[in-house]
Every structure is written in C-alpha cells, then in structure tokens.
Design an enzyme around this catalytic site. Structure first.
Site: not given
Ligand SMILES: *Cc1c(COP(=O)(O)O)cnc(C)c1O
Length: 479
Positions: A326, A407
């Site tokens: 993210r 919907c």
């Molecule tokens: C989802 C995930 C991330 C990334 O998470 P963010 O919140 O997008 O930074 C990193 N490592 C693992 C194992 C994840 O499942």
C-alpha cells in the site's frame, strides 16, 4: 477556492489543475484521458511509483546502515509487468502468493532470486515453480509444509530457501493494535502456545525466563524441523502483523519477539537465522485531514530498537527485510468516474452528519463504476474522498454520497462528502488513493467490465492493463 485544490495533496505528484480548472496528469486532462481510454479508469503515476519505491529502499537502507536490507514489493496491491520492472530497477524484490502473481512477475523478466512466495495454502504447482525458478524465499506457513517442500526439492534434485512465517501475537491495522498470544487466525505458526497465553513473557527486557518460555514455542519446533531437511536452507523468520498500521510501536513489539525467537534457536541449535522479515503494513493518508506516516522517522525508530534488542541479546544483526505494498502504490493511483443519475432524498428529523451537524437531505451521486472496481468501502468500511475533477464550481457544497451502479444498496464508494450542488450527468469525479487494492480486488459483479489501468508519466499516458470487453465475458461463457 475550487473544490479540487483542497484535495490536491492526495493526488499523485504528476497531477495539477489546469487553466480550465480541470485535473490533469502531466498535461493531459481527465476529460482527455476518459475520451481516449474510456470510463471508469484507473490512473497510476508510474514516475511517482518509481520515486516512492526508491525512497523506501533508500530510507530503509539508511536507517539500518551497516546492515543489509531487502525490500519486497507486495504484488497483491497492484501487479503489472511494467510495475514489476520498475520495482526491480529500484532494487526491490517482488512478493507473490499465487500462480498468477508468480507468472506475471516471471513474464516481466524477474529472476527467481528476486521473488518471494507467500501463502497459507500453496498448491503443489506453485511450490514446484518457486523451487524450479530458485525463488529467494518460500515462506512456510504451517507445520506440514517443510516436508512438502523438501519432497518436491528432492524430486527436482535441488534445494529450496525457506523462511517461517511466525504469528507474533501482535495484530495491528487501522489505528489500534492488540497484543495477545491468542492465535485464532489463518496465517503462520504461533510464537506462543495457548498454554503460554496467561503469562506472556517480557519481550521488552528479554531475560533467561523469556528464552526458557520460547523453548516450547510452536514456531521454534517448526524451525528445528526445517533444519533436519538437507533439501531446505533455513533463511529466516517472517512477521507480518496487519495492514494500514499507523502505530510504529506495533512493528517494534513484533520485531522484539522475532529477535527473541532468533536468539532461542541460537541457544537450542547453535543456528543463527540470517534474515528477519518484518513484513509490510505501512499506512498512507486516505483523507484530507488524516496524517500520513513519516516513513523515514518510523524506520529510524525501528532500526534503533532492533539494534538495541540484538545488542542486549548478544546477537549479530540479521539481514532485515520489508514488504510494503500500500505505502508504495496507493497514493500514486486514482479512479476517474463519469457521473450519471443524481437525486436528493429528504432525511428523517434528527439526522446528523458525522461531524454532528443536523442535516435534512442527502444528495446521491451515481457513477459508472462502484463496488466492482473498489470493494474496500463495502468490504470493511474503508474511507475515501472524491473531487469534482473536470471543472471548478462556485456552487454551494451539499452533503453527498457517491454510489456505484450495482444492484446492491451497500454499493457505496464515499459515504459522506460535501460536493458542489451543481454536479450533474457527464461530470467527472476522481477518487484518490485507489492505487492499492483497487484493480487487484476488482470483480465482474453484475458482469461489470474491469476498467483499464493507465500509466501516466513524463513520457505521456499508456495502457498498463487493458479494459475488459463484452467479448471477453462472452468468451468465458462456454455454451
Ligand atoms: C498484504 C501483505 C503485505 C503488504 O501489506 P501492505 O499493507 O500493502 O503494506 C506484505 N506482506 C504480506 C505477507 C502480506 O500479506
């Protein structure tokens, strides 16, 4: 002041308001983008993607100076071949967790040594491909997995590098975190067994007693099991505690627990785990009044804490890795929608908005997308903001709700936002921060078509992922 300018900080760096009052990216207006690529549309500033990825790598490397740092991009946030190449150029590895993600990364030319495989239920085919391609790490998620991986490696006449995902008992996300030995979730092997739940040992000042408790850790048992297989190379331990975490203290607590486990394995088996992966989950600001995380400051605090902990434990620093998704991609993307139906409903007496103002009516603005291209508001109440993007308006802002065309009455993109009263059919709304978990969580609900993902940069605009077509849908459907 125009509605857009108050929100510009939430849009990608390459965005601006042009002389006609319209949002543009590197000189191309939102009208031109929709005309060329269709509506709705995901727009990603790939120059900013590169900049943020490089910033994270450099910042983490500086914070942990004298220690090797690996950063992997969590591909589930948004994955295209072009993004994979950008990440690789900044020195990042790529995290994958399905055959589809692995194949896209490999098709982009990623060498196996730059790839990581995660997952709580990996298929035989996924494990085989990861071993064949010599992935940098396969992250073991459960006690039976080492035997499965070892058997496949043996058959292939090779070895596999594995890490163990440890559930540290810290779960964070949003604004709070809980710290407990309860492990009622699907990922990883617990650091502490349920019987240790009553007396969580002191991880702030790791003592002989702390290490004594960890000698019966379920995670330690799996690490020892991994060491028995000649086909497995035990690379390290992994901890991912949640997503969109604002509180750096949660990362520090998880890191301390990981370092204590590493010390315990050293005491029991004289094995020094080379690497500790601290996962992802770094937060971004989705709304105008939200603070964004100072990643440099937080990584410095974390580095300081990890160094002190290892000094106390008398352990050398491990390689430290991170897996942001993210933080890298969300702020570089937005979604453009075209407004259709609008209507105003009268509210019952005594209705208040979230700020406590008495309200009498709410305007519904329907757009040509919705929960199929951004499920996060409906799935877990994620909040977004929106702006009128094709013009300025002097019209009075009224309480508005942006809804999709599906919907489903829960098909809401933005619950509450004051937007100009004169917004009407044909206007363009832009929702920022949709770079992460937008397109990758999209569905064909109501047979809606996946919007295109368009890259914008100093080079201009181009399609990264093409729009789905009705022909695509008809082709899936076998008579
Ligand atoms: C989802 C995930 C991330 C990334 O998470 P963010 O919140 O997008 O930074 C990193 N490592 C693992 C194992 C994840 O499942």
């Amino acid at each position: 002041m125009s509605d857009i300018s108050k929100s510009m900080a939430l849009f990608a760096k390459g965005s601006a308001i042009n002389s006609h009052g319209s949002l543009e990216f590197y000189g191309t207006s939102v009208q031109d983008l929709l005309e060329k690529y269709g509506s709705p549309l995901y727009v990603v500033d790939t120059d900013e993607v590169r900049e943020r990825a490089q910033y994270f790598v450099n910042t983490a490397t500086e914070a942990f100076h004298n220690t090797t740092v690996h950063v992997s991009y969590a591909g589930k946030a948004l994955l295209t071949k072009r993004l994979v190449r950008i990440m690789l150029e900044t020195g990042m590895h790529i995290d994958t967790c399905t055959m589809g993600e692995m194949r896209i990364a490999l098709a982009a030319g990623a060498p196996g040594r730059r790839l990581v495989l995660h997952g709580n239920n990996k298929s035989y085919e996924e494990l085989e491909l990861a071993i064949r391609e010599d992935f940098d790490k396969i992250v073991v998620d459960e006690p039976q997995e080492p035997a499965r991986i070892a058997a496949i490696a043996k058959r292939l006449g090779t070895r596999a590098r594995v890490m163990l995902r440890v559930s540290a008992g810290i779960h964070a996300g949003g604004h709070e975190f809980i710290s407990t030995a309860h492990e009622d979730q699907k990922f990883g092997v617990a650091l502490l067994s349920p019987t240790q739940n009553q007396t969580v040992p002191d991880f702030d000042n790791v003592s002989r007693e702390t290490l004594e408790v960890l000698r019966t850790s379920p995670a330690l048992r799996v690490l020892q099991e991994i060491l028995k297989y000649p086909e497995l190379e035990l690379v390290g331990i992994h901890s991912h505690i949640g997503s969109n975490i604002h509180d750096a203290d949660a990362f520090m607590q998880a890191a301390k627990r990981m370092m204590a486990l590493r010390k315990t394995l050293y005491c029991t088996d004289a094995y020094t785990l080379p690497e500790v992966d601290l996962g992802g989950g770094y937060s971004v600001a989705y709304l105008e009044d939200e603070d964004s995380m100072d990643i440099a400051l937080e990584l410095q605090k974390l580095a300081q804490s990890v160094k002190e902990t290892n000094a106390q434990l008398g352990m050398p620093m491990p390689v430290i890795s991170f897996e942001p998704g993210r933080w890298i991609i969300a702020p570089t993307g937005c979604t453009l929608y075209t407004v259709g139906t609008t209507k105003t409903v009268q509210l019952p007496d005594g209705t208040y908005d979230s700020k406590g103002n008495l309200i009498h009516q709410r305007r519904y603005i329907s757009v040509d997308g919705g929960m199929s291209d951004n499920i996060r508001p409906a799935l877990y109440g994620a909040e977004y903001t929106a702006v009128l993007a094709n013009r300025t308006s002097e019209s009075e802002p009224v309480l508005s709700r942006i809804v999709g065309m599906h919907c489903e009455s829960g098909d809401i993109l933005v619950h509450e936002r004051y937007l100009p009263q004169d917004i009407t059919r044909g206007d363009i709304l832009a929702i920022p921060l949709t770079g992460a978990y937008g397109r990758t969580m999209a569905s064909n609900y109501n047979q809606a078509l996946f919007p295109a993902v368009v890259a914008v940069s100093k080079q201009g605009s181009s399609v990264m992922l093409r729009r789905q077509t009705i022909e695509d849908l008809l082709e899936y459907d076998q008579d």
